[in-house]
Design a protein around this motif. Structure first.
Motif, PDB file in Angstrom:
ATOM      1  N   ILE A 119       0.835  -1.198   0.000  1.00  0.00           N
ATOM      2  CA  ILE A 119       0.000   0.000   0.000  1.00  0.00           C
ATOM      3  C   ILE A 119       0.871   1.249   0.000  1.00  0.00           C
ATOM      4  O   ILE A 119       1.834   1.347   0.783  1.00  0.00           O
ATOM      5  CB  ILE A 119      -0.911   0.018   1.239  1.00  0.00           C
ATOM      6  N   ARG A 120       0.514   2.198  -0.864  1.00  0.00           N
ATOM      7  CA  ARG A 120       1.185   3.495  -0.892  1.00  0.00           C
ATOM      8  C   ARG A 120       0.174   4.575  -0.517  1.00  0.00           C
ATOM      9  O   ARG A 120      -0.953   4.580  -1.029  1.00  0.00           O
ATOM     10  CB  ARG A 120       1.781   3.786  -2.272  1.00  0.00           C
ATOM     11  N   LEU A 121       0.604   5.463   0.378  1.00  0.00           N
ATOM     12  CA  LEU A 121      -0.234   6.581   0.780  1.00  0.00           C
ATOM     13  C   LEU A 121       0.174   7.820  -0.004  1.00  0.00           C
ATOM     14  O   LEU A 121       1.336   7.954  -0.417  1.00  0.00           O
ATOM     15  CB  LEU A 121      -0.087   6.852   2.273  1.00  0.00           C
ATOM     16  N   ASP A 122      -0.759   8.744  -0.178  1.00  0.00           N
ATOM     17  CA  ASP A 122      -0.353  10.009  -0.780  1.00  0.00           C
ATOM     18  C   ASP A 122       0.284  10.877   0.306  1.00  0.00           C
ATOM     19  O   ASP A 122       0.170  10.591   1.501  1.00  0.00           O
ATOM     20  CB  ASP A 122      -1.513  10.718  -1.480  1.00  0.00           C
ATOM     21  N   ALA A 123       0.988  11.918  -0.115  1.00  0.00           N
ATOM     22  CA  ALA A 123       1.756  12.737   0.825  1.00  0.00           C
ATOM     23  C   ALA A 123       0.877  13.337   1.901  1.00  0.00           C
ATOM     24  O   ALA A 123       1.272  13.453   3.063  1.00  0.00           O
ATOM     25  CB  ALA A 123       2.502  13.839   0.071  1.00  0.00           C
ATOM     26  N   SER A 124      -0.328  13.719   1.553  1.00  0.00           N
ATOM     27  CA  SER A 124      -1.223  14.324   2.527  1.00  0.00           C
ATOM     28  C   SER A 124      -1.562  13.353   3.649  1.00  0.00           C
ATOM     29  O   SER A 124      -1.551  13.717   4.827  1.00  0.00           O
ATOM     30  CB  SER A 124      -2.508  14.795   1.838  1.00  0.00           C
ATOM     31  N   ALA A 125      -1.865  12.116   3.285  1.00  0.00           N
ATOM     32  CA  ALA A 125      -2.223  11.123   4.296  1.00  0.00           C
ATOM     33  C   ALA A 125      -1.043  10.831   5.215  1.00  0.00           C
ATOM     34  O   ALA A 125      -1.193  10.714   6.440  1.00  0.00           O
ATOM     35  CB  ALA A 125      -2.693   9.846   3.631  1.00  0.00           C
ATOM     36  N   THR A 126       0.152  10.700   4.638  1.00  0.00           N
ATOM     37  CA  THR A 126       1.338  10.455   5.457  1.00  0.00           C
ATOM     38  C   THR A 126       1.631  11.657   6.353  1.00  0.00           C
ATOM     39  O   THR A 126       1.944  11.515   7.538  1.00  0.00           O
ATOM     40  CB  THR A 126       2.563  10.159   4.568  1.00  0.00           C
ATOM     41  N   GLY A 127       1.507  12.845   5.781  1.00  0.00           N
ATOM     42  CA  GLY A 127       1.807  14.059   6.535  1.00  0.00           C
ATOM     43  C   GLY A 127       0.898  14.280   7.716  1.00  0.00           C
ATOM     44  O   GLY A 127       1.260  14.988   8.671  1.00  0.00           O
ATOM     45  N   GLN A 128      -0.292  13.683   7.701  1.00  0.00           N
ATOM     46  CA  GLN A 128      -1.224  13.850   8.806  1.00  0.00           C
ATOM     47  C   GLN A 128      -0.740  13.193  10.091  1.00  0.00           C
ATOM     48  O   GLN A 128      -1.232  13.504  11.179  1.00  0.00           O
ATOM     49  CB  GLN A 128      -2.592  13.276   8.418  1.00  0.00           C
ATOM     50  N   ILE A 129       0.230  12.280   9.957  1.00  0.00           N
ATOM     51  CA  ILE A 129       0.765  11.620  11.150  1.00  0.00           C
ATOM     52  C   ILE A 129       1.316  12.649  12.125  1.00  0.00           C
ATOM     53  O   ILE A 129       1.122  12.540  13.346  1.00  0.00           O
ATOM     54  CB  ILE A 129       1.854  10.597  10.760  1.00  0.00           C
ATOM     55  N   ALA A 130       1.982  13.679  11.616  1.00  0.00           N
ATOM     56  CA  ALA A 130       2.562  14.700  12.497  1.00  0.00           C
ATOM     57  C   ALA A 130       1.479  15.347  13.343  1.00  0.00           C
ATOM     58  O   ALA A 130       1.644  15.533  14.563  1.00  0.00           O
ATOM     59  CB  ALA A 130       3.302  15.744  11.675  1.00  0.00           C
ATOM     60  N   GLY A 131       0.355  15.705  12.716  1.00  0.00           N
ATOM     61  CA  GLY A 131      -0.731  16.320  13.465  1.00  0.00           C
ATOM     62  C   GLY A 131      -1.316  15.386  14.503  1.00  0.00           C
ATOM     63  O   GLY A 131      -1.652  15.810  15.624  1.00  0.00           O
ATOM     64  N   SER A 132      -1.445  14.111  14.158  1.00  0.00           N
ATOM     65  CA  SER A 132      -1.987  13.129  15.104  1.00  0.00           C
ATOM     66  C   SER A 132      -1.090  12.996  16.328  1.00  0.00           C
ATOM     67  O   SER A 132      -1.567  12.890  17.465  1.00  0.00           O
ATOM     68  CB  SER A 132      -2.141  11.765  14.422  1.00  0.00           C
ATOM     69  N   VAL A 133       0.227  13.000  16.101  1.00  0.00           N
ATOM     70  CA  VAL A 133       1.173  12.872  17.202  1.00  0.00           C
ATOM     71  C   VAL A 133       1.100  14.085  18.126  1.00  0.00           C
ATOM     72  O   VAL A 133       1.015  13.956  19.352  1.00  0.00           O
ATOM     73  CB  VAL A 133       2.607  12.695  16.671  1.00  0.00           C
TER      74      VAL A 133
END
Length: 550
Positions: free
Chosen positions: A91-105
């Motif tokens: 599975i590959r995520l788009d940059a936006s989905a991956t980048g949301q990890i920072a906000g979740s943390v």
């Protein structure tokens, strides 16, 4: 999108695929996981769910994978799903989905990484438990670091944990200890099997100074036993507290004798039909449950054995409501495991469910490449205070928790005292401090974290690596708790610090000269803050500080 969120999407896609294929949904698990592939070209995350389900539902795994992939690609944030081999989902995520990890943390803060994997479990975690006959030696120091870290990790994983120190204040070793103190007070040589070292003379002198009439006591040896144990254990507790290790319960073995707990345990074992008498002694039928021989509970002279206290202590813990008793022991206690499991079975419990014994190996300290063997104060052993004096609390705790406890370790004190990146704890702490400084510099320039950021701007490969590393933290906590291996947290933190340094070297955050602060820079502030949060959380689990400046 965190790995946990993606795993939920995979399961939702599987549910939809099952419905479309008219398959029995009861074959689906209640939860699943995704993992980062070893080779980046295989995608951001991989799932083996199709391989697990195919045989249950009688479908080829690749055909099942195609159906689940078709559903999964409908999910926002998923760029593509490839099928590899017999049915792996890459599975590959788009940059936006991956980048949301920072906000979740950042949103989760101190709670990021906590999981509910052990929710509902009540564990009693016993460690160190050294006899109060001397300072805590290097083996006990290792357990003070590893045990305390494990307790923190288990709590972070959802367990209800009580940490406990078994205060062995009865038995022959205590008799030797009191005899040694009395001899020192009298100015006599250390008795046979007695304890040596400056600390014995210091303790005896302290007792004599506070009690000048000690020689007129009815039983001077008993007097020195009581006073010596009180002073020695106070010192042990202080050394542990200074080391950052605190226990919820300090349990006195003597209380088991005074309160009749040994008699009660013996009665319970009789009720189970596992007690018999022979040669004037009372025996436990432990060989019926895998022990290499039966064990004496009461000697022919009427005195209790050490093992009798072990039986009573286990029963006490279980009656306090603990689902599992976890005990950490030194390398010389391997023979203890079989008899303890047998004893648990004799009480009618399943040792696989209610008892866990962890064995730790030796620690060798090196200075200038040579083994360090003697303590100035304790004589023949290296103590907790010796280690702390050499490299400090943070380095001591990190160094001792960094390695699997079932392996012998050689700690180079010169390395762990250095303020350089080849010192693992400095490397991790420096990453945290460096981020703090950079966030402060950004604030001075008027660039601070706002309520939102554009997650899609975190598209650089080094940003992706760092984001994925941040997303792994909850899984690391879960695995560390499951396997009782705090060293996994330490090694993860070093990998995370490395990912951060590589990101910072490749991606400029702050503007130069008259440049304007960009939205990309703002997104990177979020990424740095998220990294700082995880570094702090991980260090806290190890009982190590996260300094703001170094």
């Amino acid at each position: 999108m965190t790995p946990e969120m993606l795993a939920e999407h995979v399961l939702t896609a599987a549910q939809a695929a099952f419905a479309a294929l008219e398959l029995d949904s009861s074959a689906l698990p209640s939860s699943t996981t995704v993992e980062r592939p070893r080779q980046p070209e295989h995608g951001d995350y991989a799932s083996t769910l199709c391989l697990q389900l195919a045989k249950k539902v009688g479908r080829p795994p690749r055909a099942l994978a195609e159906a689940i992939a078709a559903e999964l690609t409908k999910t926002d944030g998923i760029a593509s799903v490839d099928i590899a081999g017999p049915g792996f989902l890459n599975i590959r995520l788009d940059a936006s989905a991956t980048g949301q990890i920072a906000g979740s943390v950042v949103a989760a803060g101190d709670g990021y990484g906590s999981v509910e994997a052990f929710a509902g479990q009540r564990l009693n975690l016993e460690f160190v438990s050294a006899n109060p006959t001397g300072p805590v030696h290097i083996g006990g120091v290792r357990w003070a670091a590893v045990g305390d870290a494990l307790g923190r990790i288990l709590k972070f994983a959802g367990a209800e944990v009580t940490t406990e120190y078994y205060f062995n204040d009865a038995g022959a070793q205590i008799d030797h200890f009191s005899a040694s103190l009395l001899a020192a007070a009298k100015g006599e040589p250390t008795p046979e099997n007695g304890y040596k070292g400056e600390y014995i003379a210091e303790l005896a002198a302290t007792i004599v100074e506070a009690n000048p009439d000690w020689a007129s006591k009815d039983d001077p040896r008993e007097f020195f036993r009581v006073e010596g144990i009180t002073l020695m254990f106070a010192e042990v507790k202080k050394s542990l507290a200074d080391f950052g290790t605190h226990f919820d319960v300090y349990f006195n073995e003597r209380d088991l004798h005074v309160k009749g707990e040994l008699d009660r345990a013996l009665g319970r074992l009789r009720e189970q039909g596992n007690i018999y008498e022979k040669d004037g002694a009372v025996w436990l039928r432990s060989s019926d449950y895998g022990d290499d021989k039966d064990r004496v509970i009461v000697r022919s002279n009427g005195s209790w054995t050490y093992f009798a206290a072990d039986c009573a202590y286990y029963l006490d813990k279980r009656e306090r409501g603990f689902d599992k008793v976890v005990i950490m022991l030194g390398a010389d206690h391997h023979g203890y495991i079989g008899r303890m499991k047998a004893m648990v079975s004799c009480f009618g419990d399943d040792p696989a469910q209610t008892l866990e014994i962890l064995i730790g190996q030796m620690v060798n300290l090196l200075r200038d490449g040579q083994p360090l063997k003697l303590s100035k104060r304790a004589g023949t052993i290296i103590t907790i205070d010796d280690v702390v004096d050499a490299i400090g609390v943070d380095a001591s705790r990190y160094a001792l928790a960094r390695y699997s406890s079932d392996s012998t370790i050689d700690l180079d004190l010169d390395l762990w005292a250095r303020k350089s990146n080849d010192n693992p704890v400095f490397y991790v702490q420096y990453a945290h401090a460096r981020i703090n400084t950079l966030l402060g510099n950004a604030a001075d320039l008027g660039a601070e974290l706002t309520d939102t950021y554009d997650a899609a701007l975190l598209a650089h490969p080094r940003e992706g690596d760092l984001l994925k590393a941040l997303g792994e933290f909850p899984a690391v906590v879960t695995t560390s708790a499951e396997l009782r291996e705090p060293h996994r947290v330490a090694r993860y933190l070093e990998d995370l610090a490395g990912a951060y340094h590589r990101f910072y070297d490749a991606c400029r955050v702050l503007p130069r000269g008259d440049e304007e602060f960009t939205e990309t820079g703002r997104a990177r502030l979020w990424l740095m803050k998220a990294t700082q949060v995880v570094l702090a959380n991980g260090l806290r689990l190890l009982g190590v500080s996260a300094p703001e400046r170094m």
